[in-house]
Design an enzyme around this catalytic site. Structure first.
Site, mmCIF file in Angstrom:
data_model
loop_
_atom_site.group_PDB
_atom_site.id
_atom_site.type_symbol
_atom_site.label_atom_id
_atom_site.label_comp_id
_atom_site.label_asym_id
_atom_site.label_seq_id
_atom_site.Cartn_x
_atom_site.Cartn_y
_atom_site.Cartn_z
ATOM 1 C CE LYS A 128 6.226 -19.329 13.374
ATOM 2 N NZ LYS A 128 7.593 -18.027 13.556
ATOM 3 N NE ARG A 161 -0.952 -0.098 4.141
ATOM 4 C CZ ARG A 161 -0.557 0.015 5.259
ATOM 5 N NH1 ARG A 161 0.402 1.302 5.236
ATOM 6 N NH2 ARG A 161 0.697 -0.417 6.219
ATOM 7 C CE LYS A 175 17.395 -22.146 11.331
ATOM 8 N NZ LYS A 175 18.205 -20.632 10.722
ATOM 9 C CD GLU A 216 15.159 -15.851 18.172
ATOM 10 O OE1 GLU A 216 15.154 -14.968 17.410
ATOM 11 O OE2 GLU A 216 14.110 -15.582 18.282
ATOM 12 C CE LYS A 230 11.004 -12.886 19.272
ATOM 13 N NZ LYS A 230 12.302 -13.445 18.603
ATOM 14 C CG HIS A 280 11.024 -22.606 14.101
ATOM 15 N ND1 HIS A 280 10.851 -22.627 13.030
ATOM 16 C CD2 HIS A 280 10.952 -21.214 13.743
ATOM 17 C CE1 HIS A 280 10.313 -21.360 12.191
ATOM 18 N NE2 HIS A 280 10.706 -20.844 13.481
ATOM 19 C CG ASP A 307 9.501 -25.049 10.972
ATOM 20 O OD1 ASP A 307 10.544 -25.201 11.132
ATOM 21 O OD2 ASP A 307 8.601 -25.568 11.207
ATOM 22 C CG HIS A 308 13.352 -20.023 9.129
ATOM 23 N ND1 HIS A 308 12.084 -19.602 10.203
ATOM 24 C CD2 HIS A 308 14.298 -19.410 9.550
ATOM 25 C CE1 HIS A 308 13.399 -19.539 10.946
ATOM 26 N NE2 HIS A 308 14.609 -19.059 10.969
ATOM 27 C CG ASP A 316 7.792 -16.276 16.576
ATOM 28 O OD1 ASP A 316 7.682 -16.265 16.355
ATOM 29 O OD2 ASP A 316 8.430 -16.229 17.361
#
Ligand code: BG6
Length: 459
Positions: free
Chosen positions: A147, A50, A181, A215, A323, A239, A176-177, A234
């Site tokens: 996801k 947008r 890996k 993380e 996190k 994962h 699902d990255h 998340d």
């Protein structure tokens, strides 16, 4: 131009093309594929949005991101070639009528084959599908979906039904990255191609398994999504349960997805929530932009679970992620049972940022009669420059697999259903229990209460 010729013009349309994921992962991934000649000459990248951008403005914006995140060097020549593939298309994504304009644009560009990438919050999935369904008739299109797929099983089922009214089941790619890996794929080779590991991968020899994904980043600019999701939805639901399924499944005789599914189905429903699940929130989270002031969203989860099958009976699996933790580290730790009361052997599969395998074992201390000494062997794959340069990043690998129609590296719908079953039940029990949401200091390894579950390696 680099690339292979085919007849039909193909486009990937990325919804969410001005978001962080596209800038950090998707565009650099596509750039790499371009740089190594894996994109057809007539392959286009369409970015609907947008914002009042022109295509050249968008290209100017993505250049520094590619420079920062691409594994392939950015040269003027390559970048110019790559940018010719891109078009920014101004439209209002939730607005069904705007898909008519998008259709006209595809016609003008003579695009016949489509891949849609939903890099947006799940709440938008239905709106985009409605727009596509209403105006874009080509239903051999592929769709790649980020996801989390819904917020619970009920939600996910609705989404799946809606997607299936337009897209063929075989053309829906649940990304699902973690599955892309390098070291997650390597778990298979380590487990099944080494007699020393393959034959001891069970309850008789293994005492426990830990999976950690810590993380250092916080919620950054994603709080409007994250505050509704939390660490369980998340990271854990997708994962980390996928990683668990690869670490613990039976050796696949053909279909690896089937063995992963069997494993997910064998996870025991949680029986004692207070002793199994610790949720935490980092100090200062409530002050982050777009976080609701009395948010009870967890930014940390530690979980103990068991797998109800012959191989793993009685072996605890510990999973944690959070996190704003002290280190960025994803690893799988296999703790072996002690022999003759000696220190336990330990195998660590390092997934990121270091990629490698570490093994700790006992030898005789030199010169002593009978004293033991712990020693280690440490294979660092990412320390080898050549491996680093030649290893595709997860998104690059997955984008290429989706272009080729290879679904091996994607989650299956049945995996998603089974994971949601487990997670819905876990969260229901948590809500009904007297368990608290603990706070933890930033730059720590999470709430101290998580030490109740086990002695975590990497404290
Ligand atoms: C994403 C989550 O799927 O994975 C993020 O939404 C998380 O919150 C990220 O930061 C972690 O991915 P990686 O590859 O950095 O471990």
């Amino acid at each position: 131009m680099t690339g292979l010729k085919t007849t039909k013009n193909t486009a990937i349309t990325i919804f969410g093309g001005t978001g962080d994921l596209t800038y950090r992962k998707l565009i650099p991934g596509l750039y790499n594929l371009h740089a190594i000649g894996k994109l057809k000459e007539n392959f286009k990248i369409i970015i609907p949005g947008r914002r009042n951008y022109t295509t050249s403005k968008y290209i100017e914006i993505i250049k520094p991101w590619i420079e920062k995140y691409s594994r392939k060097k950015v040269t003027e020549e390559l970048f110019n070639e790559f940018s010719k593939r891109i078009s920014y298309f101004k439209m209002n994504i939730p607005e069904t009528e705007d898909y008519k304009k998008l259709q006209d644009f595809y016609k003008k560009e003579d695009i016949e084959e489509h891949i849609y990438y939903y890099a947006v919050a799940p709440a938008m999935f239905l709106k985009i599908t409605k727009g596509i369904k209403t105006y874009l008739k080509e239903n051999k299109a592929k769709v790649i979906i980020e996801k989390p797929f819904g917020e619970n099983l009920e939600d996910a089922t609705k989404l799946n039904e809606e997607l299936s009214t337009f897209f063929d089941k075989n053309n829906i790619f649940h990304i699902d990255h973690y599955l892309g890996k390098e070291m997650i794929q390597n778990i298979l080779s380590v487990r099944f191609n080494n007699a020393i590991f393959k034959n001891i991968w069970n309850k008789d020899i293994i005492e426990s398994v830990q999976i950690t994904a810590s993380e250092t980043v916080g919620v950054e600019s994603r709080a409007s999504y994250y505050d509704k999701s939390g660490a369980v939805r998340d990271m854990l639901q997708n994962h980390l349960l996928q990683v668990l399924s690869i670490v613990a499944m039976e050796e696949p005789k053909g279909d690896m997805k089937k063995e992963q599914l069997n494993l997910l189905k064998a996870i025991k429903p949680c029986e004692n929530i207070e002793e199994s699940l610790i949720l935490g929130q980092y100090e200062g989270y409530l002050k982050e932009e777009n976080v609701s002031k009395n948010s009870k969203t967890e930014t940390y989860v530690a979980l103990k679970l068991e797998i109800d099958n012959e191989r793993w009976k009685g072996v605890p699996f510990f999973i944690r992620t959070g996190k704003r933790m002290l280190t960025r580290e994803t690893q799988v730790v296999i703790k072996f049972k002690s022999e003759n009361k000696a220190p336990q052997n330990m195998l660590v599969i390092k997934i990121q940022p270091t990629e490698g395998i570490y093994l700790k074992f006992n030898v005789k201390k030199p010169g002593s009669v009978n004293t033991l000494k712990e020693v280690s062997m440490d294979f660092c794959q990412s320390c080898i420059l050549e491996s680093k340069i030649n290893t595709p990043e997860a998104y690059e690998r997955l984008l290429y697999a989706a272009l080729k129609g290879n679904k091996m590296l994607f989650s299956k719908w049945e995996h998603i259903v089974t994971s949601w079953h487990y997670i819905d039940d876990l969260m229901k029990k948590y809500k009904e229990s007297s368990s608290k949401l603990y706070t933890y200091p930033q730059d720590s390894m999470g709430p101290v209460e998580a030490n109740r579950l086990t002695d975590w390696i990497l404290d």
